[in-house]
Structure formats: structure tokens, C-alpha cells
Design a protein around this motif. Structure first.
Motif, PDB file in Angstrom:
ATOM      1  N   LYS A   1      -8.526 -63.848 -19.598  1.00 36.81           N
ATOM      2  CA  LYS A   1      -9.922 -64.002 -20.023  1.00 36.81           C
ATOM      3  C   LYS A   1     -10.287 -65.453 -20.296  1.00 36.81           C
ATOM      4  CE  LYS A   1     -10.308 -59.337 -21.950  1.00 36.81           C
ATOM      5  NZ  LYS A   1     -10.604 -58.511 -23.131  1.00 36.81           N
TER       6      LYS A   1
ATOM      7  N   SER B   1      -8.127 -57.911 -18.321  1.00 36.98           N
ATOM      8  CA  SER B   1      -8.870 -58.938 -17.584  1.00 36.98           C
ATOM      9  C   SER B   1     -10.336 -59.030 -18.001  1.00 36.98           C
ATOM     10  CB  SER B   1      -8.796 -58.655 -16.078  1.00 36.98           C
ATOM     11  OG  SER B   1      -7.466 -58.673 -15.620  1.00 36.98           O
ATOM     12  N   ASN B   2     -10.961 -60.146 -17.634  1.00 37.32           N
ATOM     13  CA  ASN B   2     -12.391 -60.296 -17.837  1.00 37.32           C
ATOM     14  C   ASN B   2     -13.135 -59.493 -16.767  1.00 37.32           C
ATOM     15  OD1 ASN B   2     -12.371 -61.841 -15.468  1.00 37.32           O
ATOM     16  ND2 ASN B   2     -12.232 -63.768 -16.610  1.00 37.32           N
TER      17      ASN B   2
END
Length: 473
Positions: free
Chosen positions: A407, A460-461
Motif C-alpha cells: 500500500k 494490497s491497495n
């Protein structure tokens, strides 16, 4: 009695007359040492046979098997006055402490470059080592046992944290202290006073690092480290190497004394795997002016040509141009490790970087990028060879080391790795996860593959999630 090491054999002289000679190592013999009672002679070999051998002086026959451990030539051997321990210095950047009773390694003392010599103090309580890092390091040695009976568990040595330039004595060296993360010193020569750290290898041996890095995020830029212009940096990052080469050639034509342009063109030639041209440009840069960028360029080019020992020398010289800048020193350490990795010294390179990464005072972000990138490459090699279990191990380590990128963006300082080696740091986390999932599927471990995918998606982003989802579909 005099022992002489040559490229062909070991020669023994008595009263200035050759008494005997015998083949010591498969190639040359570089170092010799007597036991205190003169009943044993110890020899160290070159890069082709980096072992230590023990010889019975009554028959000149080898005693037991060669001592294995060093990966490059053994430059020096010394035995303590008690005849209980020996110490060896090697171009693999390490000093090994051996217990003579069972010929085992007690501990490994790590330098940042080739170690030329090592010796015990007169009372056997300290070990002094020196090498191309231009420092003498003082380590505490184990106490000699009261009898000749082997000790079942030898005492682990501990360093005294003196790492000093050749020009200074151990007793008078002015060392660092840290205040609020800043180094305070009365000279331009940086000497580490911080407490030494010890890690343990799988074999249970202690690996003691001779330097500790200040705890802070590295802020040096590729421009500063490599004496590179913004135009060339951007072209190198985007992979437009032809434009970079063209611009640098124009700069050199306009000013044949521009050492930075030669060094930068050497980096570009190395990216294009044109190693001979890269080495020529590096040498031209150094002929104009010796510099950090010039020696980095030469080290990378020599590694590309598989001239690893010459490359080590170039990198060792580069360290003398960091002028105590700890960011530059750390990044040079990384660059040297990566170049050695690219010269197929995989095990050594990964060990160096992971040792630094285990130091809680080192920048975890830069370490994570390098560890993850090297593990990713090793995993790819194993995967392409259908060694799925090995590939899974490397990809798992790559994911773990790069989790912070799930991120966030890579540290700006890591642009240097993209400029020099073409690394794609932006997709490192995503690529590591994809490779791990493919390796797990290849090994038939479907459940673990799904769990890895779910972990990547959860961590994750949003942009990476979309990319992973599209990749699966």
C-alpha cells in the motif's frame, strides 16, 4: 625450519637448504602458519581451492580432510599461542575462527570487503583483522581451555567494537557517538562504535557483523550517488537507453574530460550488457578523475565480465569515496551485492543483504526492496527449471520482504537500482505474489495458491487489487 608457499608447491628449508617440497593445494598456496610446537603446518589455498590444510611436519603428509568454509582465497592464517585456535582471513570478506581440536568453525567475523590479514594478540585474547575496507577490527577471542581436552561448547567470541582506519591505533581511535540519529565525529574518517550484532546461521555458527548502520530512512538520491543528470536518470528509469547513450555521447564529444558522463555511459552500456564498452568508459572516467561513480561503474562492468576479484577491488576503492556519508556507504554495499549476484555469486550476495536486513538499525524499506528483488530472481530461475518447491521458498521470501509495498511506493532512493540494473520496484510486490501463486499451482498446492491470492488481495491497495483480479481472470 622455513616454509615457503609458491604457485606450484610448498617448500621446506632447513639451514638454508631445500629439505623437501610437496603439492599443497590444487593450484597455488597463498598462506602458511606453524603450530606453536612446530608439529603442524597449516596452509591456505587460492580461489580454485579456498580450503585450509593441515600437515604433519614429521612426514609432511596431510592430516585429515581439508577445512572447508571460505569461498574465496585464504590470504592469511594465524594460530594462537596456546595452540587451541586458528584464525583465517579471506577474500570472501570474512575472518573465520577455527577450533583446532575438531577443525570446526567457531565463528565468522564479517568485513565489508576482502580481508587481507588476521592475527591473535600476544595473550590470545583478541583477534585483529584488516582488509581493503581500510580498517583494523579488534575482536574478543575465546579463552584458551585449561587443559588440552576439547571443550564441548566453545565460548562464542564477542567483538570489542573497535573498527579503525590503518592510520589510527586501536587505543587512540576517536569513535562515533549518535545523537538523535545523527553521527557526531571530530574527523572526516567514519569509524563505527555501535554495539556489534550477532546472527545465527542454520549450522549454528555465529556471524558477527563488523559494522552497524544508523537507524534512519535513507534519503540519498540516484543523482547524488551516481553523479547523474535528471535527463539521464529519467531515460534510464523508463528504459530509453538509446536516448541516454546518445545524450551522454554528445556530452563527451563536447567535453572529453567529463568524468561523470563517461561513468554514466558506462552504466548505460552495462544495462545493454555491452560489458567491454562499459569497462572502457569506466576506465576513461577514472583516468580523468577518480570518483565514487567511476569505481561503481568499473565494479559493475568487471562483474559483468565475470572478473569478480577485480570487481571487488574496484568496489573497495569506491568505499573510500563515500567520505563517511552513511547513506552512500549503505547503498554502495547494496550495489556491490547486486553486482556480485549478477555475476552468479548468488549465495554470497543474498547472505550479505539478508545480514544487513536483520540489523534493526538498518533502513528496512531499502533492505526489503533488495532482498525481495534478489529472491524474486532466484525464484524465477528455480521455477524455470521446474524446481517448484525451491521457487516457492524464494517467492515466499520475496513477498514477505516486499509486503510494505502493498500500500505504499518504493523509497525514492531505490531509484538507483532501477537506473543501474533496470529493476521495476513499482511492481515488485505484485510480481512476487503472482510468481508465488504460479509456483504453488505448478506444485499442485491449490489450496495454498488460493490462500496466497486471498492474502495479496486483502493486503494490497485498490489499484493492485484490480490488477490481480484481472490477472486471475
Amino acid at each position: 625450519m622455513l616454509a615457503v608457499a609458491t604457485d606450484q608447491d610448498i617448500q621446506i628449508y632447513v639451514a638454508e637448504k631445500l629439505q623437501t617440497k610437496f603439492k599443497g593445494h590444487s593450484h597455488g598456496t597463498l598462506s602458511l602458519a606453524w603450530s606453536p610446537d612446530r608439529t603442524r603446518l597449516f596452509s591456505g589455498g587460492d580461489d580454485f581451492d579456498p580450503s585450509i590444510r593441515e600437515w604433519d611436519t614429521s612426514s609432511w603428509k596431510q592430516v585429515g580432510l581439508p577445512w572447508k568454509g571460505h569461498t574465496y582465497k585464504v590470504n592469511s592464517i594465524a594460530v594462537n599461542s596456546f595452540g587451541t585456535h586458528a584464525v583465517s582471513a579471506s577474500s570472501d570478506n570474512s575472518v573465520r575462527l577455527w577450533q583446532l581440536s575438531d577443525k570446526t568453525t567457531v565463528a565468522i567475523f564479517q568485513h565489508t570487503s576482502s580481508v587481507v590479514c588476521a592475527a591473535f594478540s600476544a595473550d590470545g585474547t583478541h583477534i585483529l583483522s584488516a582488509g581493503y575496507d581500510k580498517k583494523i577490527t579488534d575482536w574478543k577471542a575465546p579463552k584458551a581451555p585449561a587443559t588440552t581436552t576439547p571443550t564441548p561448547k566453545p565460548q562464542q567470541p564477542s567483538p570489542t567494537a573497535h573498527s579503525v582506519p590503518h592510520e589510527q591505533s586501536v587505543s587512540k581511535v576517536e569513535q562515533f557517538v549518535t545523537k538523535s540519529g545523527q553521527f557526531v565525529t571530530t574527523s572526516e574518517q567514519f569509524v563505527t562504535k555501535s554495539e556489534q550484532l550477532t546472527t545465527t546461521t542454520k549450522s549454528g555458527q555465529s556471524v558477527i557483523k563488523s559494522e552497524q548502520i544508523a537507524s534512519k530512512t535513507l534519503v540519498i538520491t540516484a543523482d547524488e550517488l551516481l553523479a547523474i543528470t535528471k535527463t539521464i536518470r529519467i531515460a534510464s528509469i523508463t528504459g530509453d537507453l538509446s536516448t541516454a547513450e546518445k545524450v551522454l555521447t554528445q556530452e563527451i564529444t563536447a567535453d572529453t574530460k567529463n568524468f561523470a558522463s563517461y561513468a554514466n555511459r558506462s552504466f548505460v552500456m552495462a544495462r545493454k550488457l555491452s560489458w567491454e564498452n562499459a569497462l572502457q568508459d569506466a576506465n576513461k572516467s577514472l583516468a580523468v578523475r577518480t570518483s565514487l561513480a567511476g569505481y561503481i561503474a568499473k565494479g559493475i562492468a568487471l562483474c559483468g565480465k565475470q572478473l569478480v576479484e577485480d570487481a571487488r577491488t574496484a568496489f573497495d576503492l569506491a568505499f573510500t569515496f563515500t567520505h563517511g556519508n552513511m547513506d552512500a556507504t549503505v547503498f554502495l554495499y547494496f550495489i556491490k551485492a547486486i553486482a556480485l549476484f549478477n555475476a552468479n555469486r548468488h549465495k554470497e550476495a543474498v547472505l550479505r543483504v539478508e545480514q544487513l536486513a536483520s540489523d534493526p538499525a538498518a533502513d528496512p524499506l531499502a533492505c526489503g526492496v533488495v532482498v525481495s528483488s534478489l529472491r524474486l530472481q532466484l525464484g524465477t530461475i528455480a521455477f524455470n527449471g521446474a524446481r517448484h518447491s525451491e521457487a516457492i521458498e524464494h517467492f515466499t521470501a520475496a513477498v514477505k520482504a516486499s509486503t510494505f509495498l502493498a500500500k505504499s511506493s518504493p523509497p525514492a532512493a531505490c531509484e538507483a537500482f532501477t537506473v543501474l540494473f533496470g529493476w521495476d520496484n513499482e511492481t515488485l510486490w505484485q510480481t512476487s505474489n503472482k510468481k508465488l501463486i504460479l509456483a504453488l499451482l505448478g506444485a499442485g498446492r491449490l489450496g495454498e495458491a488460493f490462500e496466497s491470492y486471498r492474502f495479496a488481495m486483502d493486503t494490497s491497495n485498490e489499484a493492485t487489487k484490480v490488477s490481480l483480479h484481472s490477472w486471475v481472470l
